[in-house]
Design a protein around this motif. Structure first.
Motif, mmCIF file in Angstrom:
data_model
loop_
_atom_site.group_PDB
_atom_site.id
_atom_site.type_symbol
_atom_site.label_atom_id
_atom_site.label_comp_id
_atom_site.label_asym_id
_atom_site.label_seq_id
_atom_site.Cartn_x
_atom_site.Cartn_y
_atom_site.Cartn_z
ATOM 1 N N VAL A 216 0.832 -1.197 0.000
ATOM 2 C CA VAL A 216 0.000 0.000 0.000
ATOM 3 C C VAL A 216 0.870 1.252 0.000
ATOM 4 O O VAL A 216 0.630 2.204 -0.750
ATOM 5 C CB VAL A 216 -0.935 -0.002 1.235
ATOM 6 N N ALA A 217 1.902 1.241 0.828
ATOM 7 C CA ALA A 217 2.732 2.435 1.010
ATOM 8 C C ALA A 217 3.486 2.806 -0.261
ATOM 9 O O ALA A 217 3.502 3.981 -0.664
ATOM 10 C CB ALA A 217 3.719 2.213 2.158
ATOM 11 N N ARG A 218 4.125 1.821 -0.899
ATOM 12 C CA ARG A 218 4.913 2.144 -2.088
ATOM 13 C C ARG A 218 4.038 2.648 -3.230
ATOM 14 O O ARG A 218 4.395 3.611 -3.923
ATOM 15 C CB ARG A 218 5.717 0.934 -2.531
ATOM 16 N N ARG A 219 2.913 2.020 -3.430
ATOM 17 C CA ARG A 219 2.037 2.468 -4.507
ATOM 18 C C ARG A 219 1.465 3.859 -4.212
ATOM 19 O O ARG A 219 1.317 4.682 -5.108
ATOM 20 C CB ARG A 219 0.922 1.451 -4.718
ATOM 21 N N SER A 220 1.158 4.089 -2.953
ATOM 22 C CA SER A 220 0.660 5.412 -2.569
ATOM 23 C C SER A 220 1.714 6.481 -2.813
ATOM 24 O O SER A 220 1.418 7.585 -3.293
ATOM 25 C CB SER A 220 0.246 5.420 -1.094
ATOM 26 N N MET A 221 2.962 6.164 -2.495
ATOM 27 C CA MET A 221 4.040 7.133 -2.680
ATOM 28 C C MET A 221 4.295 7.407 -4.155
ATOM 29 O O MET A 221 4.665 8.528 -4.526
ATOM 30 C CB MET A 221 5.316 6.647 -1.992
ATOM 31 N N MET A 222 4.113 6.398 -4.992
ATOM 32 C CA MET A 222 4.311 6.628 -6.423
ATOM 33 C C MET A 222 3.286 7.624 -6.969
ATOM 34 O O MET A 222 3.626 8.518 -7.742
ATOM 35 C CB MET A 222 4.224 5.299 -7.174
ATOM 36 N N VAL A 223 2.030 7.468 -6.540
ATOM 37 C CA VAL A 223 1.004 8.422 -6.957
ATOM 38 C C VAL A 223 1.305 9.806 -6.384
ATOM 39 O O VAL A 223 1.247 10.826 -7.077
ATOM 40 C CB VAL A 223 -0.391 7.946 -6.499
ATOM 41 N N ALA A 224 1.653 9.853 -5.095
ATOM 42 C CA ALA A 224 1.881 11.133 -4.423
ATOM 43 C C ALA A 224 3.085 11.869 -4.979
ATOM 44 O O ALA A 224 3.079 13.103 -5.057
ATOM 45 C CB ALA A 224 2.062 10.902 -2.916
ATOM 46 N N SER A 225 4.138 11.149 -5.373
ATOM 47 C CA SER A 225 5.337 11.820 -5.870
ATOM 48 C C SER A 225 5.053 12.538 -7.189
ATOM 49 O O SER A 225 5.471 13.687 -7.385
ATOM 50 C CB SER A 225 6.479 10.812 -6.043
ATOM 51 N N ALA A 226 4.325 11.887 -8.105
ATOM 52 C CA ALA A 226 3.995 12.526 -9.379
ATOM 53 C C ALA A 226 2.994 13.668 -9.177
ATOM 54 O O ALA A 226 3.153 14.762 -9.723
ATOM 55 C CB ALA A 226 3.425 11.490 -10.350
ATOM 56 N N PHE A 227 1.981 13.401 -8.372
ATOM 57 C CA PHE A 227 0.955 14.423 -8.088
ATOM 58 C C PHE A 227 1.586 15.622 -7.387
ATOM 59 O O PHE A 227 1.297 16.785 -7.716
ATOM 60 C CB PHE A 227 -0.123 13.792 -7.206
#
Length: 521
Positions: A216-227
């Motif tokens: 959950v954390a890694r996928r969330s961070m991938m979205v958050a980093s681009a956003f």
């Protein structure tokens, strides 16, 4: 007038506004991040993205409730603490607030319930549409609120009616498409997106540092980093646009932010650091970068940015013009058919608000002395040192976020967020967007002083007829209530974060996945 009541009323509204604005940015940003996460779920049909969306949606819901509760109180304060303000400009200011409730808040409040309880009753695409409507309603709420606030900063589309003794709408299109309001909206919303991205990054980093919920954390961070990278770049670009609108509409605020006492030769330099001295009307130890302020403020190498001293002289002239308009209004109150008085009023009506500044020193502005007019003109200078430093802290944090999210975007592909130093940095960055946002709001509102509506109504004339004990009672009551709500909100958020997305996770997600815990460094 009792200045103690006025200052306490300002303090109360500032406290409630700043408290409310702790929740608004996260709500704005998380709403569209939920749309992105759920869109990935709809496209890929992978259960983990449903888990991710529902987890962050729960945190969004807790924050949303507190934002609504604190926002409603602020609207009541216009009637409780600022009754004359509500009477004088309510015809204009009330319209965006009413539209916000009818168009945006009802949509948002209705759809948010469907979003939380409709996961097993709606199809994937249908539920995504509901989530999008929640995000749309949330951002439309911000739009209408900032249209109202933007009008206070740049009161277009309205005129003073000497027959009703109130400000009235003359062109609602001008109010709606106010350049200050539009610039404030896109800048504020982008800041909210940065806030949400930083929040998601920080919470996810907490999980990764402890080897929990790594899928959950890694996928969330991938979205958050681009956003977050896109949003942080937008904040700086749109903040520059906000600075450009100040050049035409709020010259004194711009000059105070830059501690620019005298008009400089074009193009003006920007002061990176210095110590503004109000008494000496200078800035000590100023570190300047040539041309930059001129380019930001005028988009040219030839346009000038007016200094504080010249703007005070201009205010002096407008006060004297306003006194003429005020005298014409008094004649029209006696005889509405006085053609000569109406002609004089029409010629000087844009300055009548400046005449009202004199009511701090004399009941009838027509009886003001030259000394009192000079004092009233000097009152148009806001708190220069406060604006100077708050703006630079806000701007510095904004540029820091560009570097931070650029590093996050790189880390997403280069190391998969497996560097402990970056994860610790992500947790350290958590409070910074709120600091920058609150400081930015303070710059906007302090920079407007001494006006509640710039050039139209001085702040000290807008307050209700209250006593000091009455205002203190409400300040203490609101502080106690909001303090309790803050404790509840923080405990709920922390409890949900510690628990993680377990109640929504299937077994293969609950027992992690292909990602092993981080190695020690």
């Amino acid at each position: 007038m009792d200045m103690a009541v006025i200052e306490l009323s300002r303090l109360q509204f500032a406290l409630t506004a700043l408290y409310h604005f702790l929740f608004v940015p996260l709500t704005l940003g998380l709403s569209f991040m939920l749309v992105i996460m759920e869109s990935i779920y709809v496209i890929t049909k992978r259960p983990i993205w449903r888990v991710i969306t529902r987890f962050w949606g729960k945190l969004f819901g807790i924050n949303f409730v507190l934002g609504v509760a604190t926002g409603l109180t602020m609207e009541f304060e216009f009637g409780m603490n600022w009754a004359y303000y509500a009477h004088y400009v309510g015809d204009i200011f009330g319209a965006p607030l009413a539209i916000e409730g009818l168009m945006a808040f009802f949509l948002e409040a209705t759809m948010v319930g469907v979003m939380f309880f409709g996961w097993d009753k709606l199809g994937r695409v249908q539920h995504l549409l509901v989530t999008f409507l929640v995000a749309l309603g949330t951002n439309l709420s911000a739009l209408w609120i900032l249209i109202a606030n933007g009008w206070m900063q740049n009161p277009v589309g309205a005129t003073f009616n000497p027959d009703t003794m109130r400000m009235e709408v003359s062109n609602f299109g001008d109010v709606l498409f106010n350049p200050v309001a539009q610039a404030k909206f896109v800048h504020t919303v982008s800041a909210g997106y940065v806030c949400a991205a930083t929040f998601v990054m920080g919470v996810s980093a907490y999980y990764l540092l402890r080897g929990k919920w790594t899928n959950v954390a890694r996928r969330s961070m991938m979205v958050a980093s681009a956003f977050g990278l896109a949003a942080s770049l937008s904040v700086v670009v749109l903040g520059d646009e906000s600075g450009y609108t100040l050049t035409d509409n709020q010259k004194m605020k711009l000059a105070a932010i830059e501690a620019m006492w005298k008009t400089e030769e074009a193009p003006a330099a920007i002061t990176v650091f210095g110590l503004p001295d109000i008494q000496a009307r200078t800035t000590h130890f100023a570190v300047e970068v040539p041309y930059v302020m001129g380019l930001i403020g005028t988009r040219s190498l030839t346009g000038k940015i007016d200094g504080i001293e010249d703007l005070v002289l201009r205010a002096d002239s407008r006060i004297r013009s306003g006194v003429i308009a005020y005298d014409a209004v008094q004649k029209l109150k006696v005889n509405r058919n006085d053609v000569a008085a109406r002609a004089v009023f029409e010629e000087h009506k844009r300055d009548i608000g400046y005449a009202l500044l004199l009511k701090r020193y004399v009941s009838d502005p027509r009886q003001a002395t030259n000394e009192q007019i000079m004092k009233a003109a000097a009152d148009t200078i806001p708190n220069v040192p406060v604006l100077f430093f708050l703006f630079r802290i806000m701007a510095g944090i904004g540029f820091l976020f560009i570097a931070y999210f650029a590093a996050a975007f790189w880390c997403a592909s280069a190391c998969g967020f497996r560097r402990n130093w970056f994860l610790r940095l992500a947790t350290f960055m958590l409070p910074l967007p709120w600091i920058a946002i609150e400081f930015g709001w303070m710059v906007a509102e302090i920079g407007r002083q001494p006006w509640s509506v710039d050039g139209v109504l001085p702040t000290f004339l807008g307050a209700s007829s209250l006593t000091v004990p009455q205002v203190w009672a409400t300040i203490i009551g609101f502080t106690a209530l909001y303090g309790s709500l803050a404790v509840i909100e923080v405990r709920l958020m922390l409890a949900s974060i510690r628990k993680g997305p377990v109640e929504h996770a299937p077994d293969e997600v609950a027992h992690e996945g292909p990602f092993a815990p981080l190695p020690a460094e």
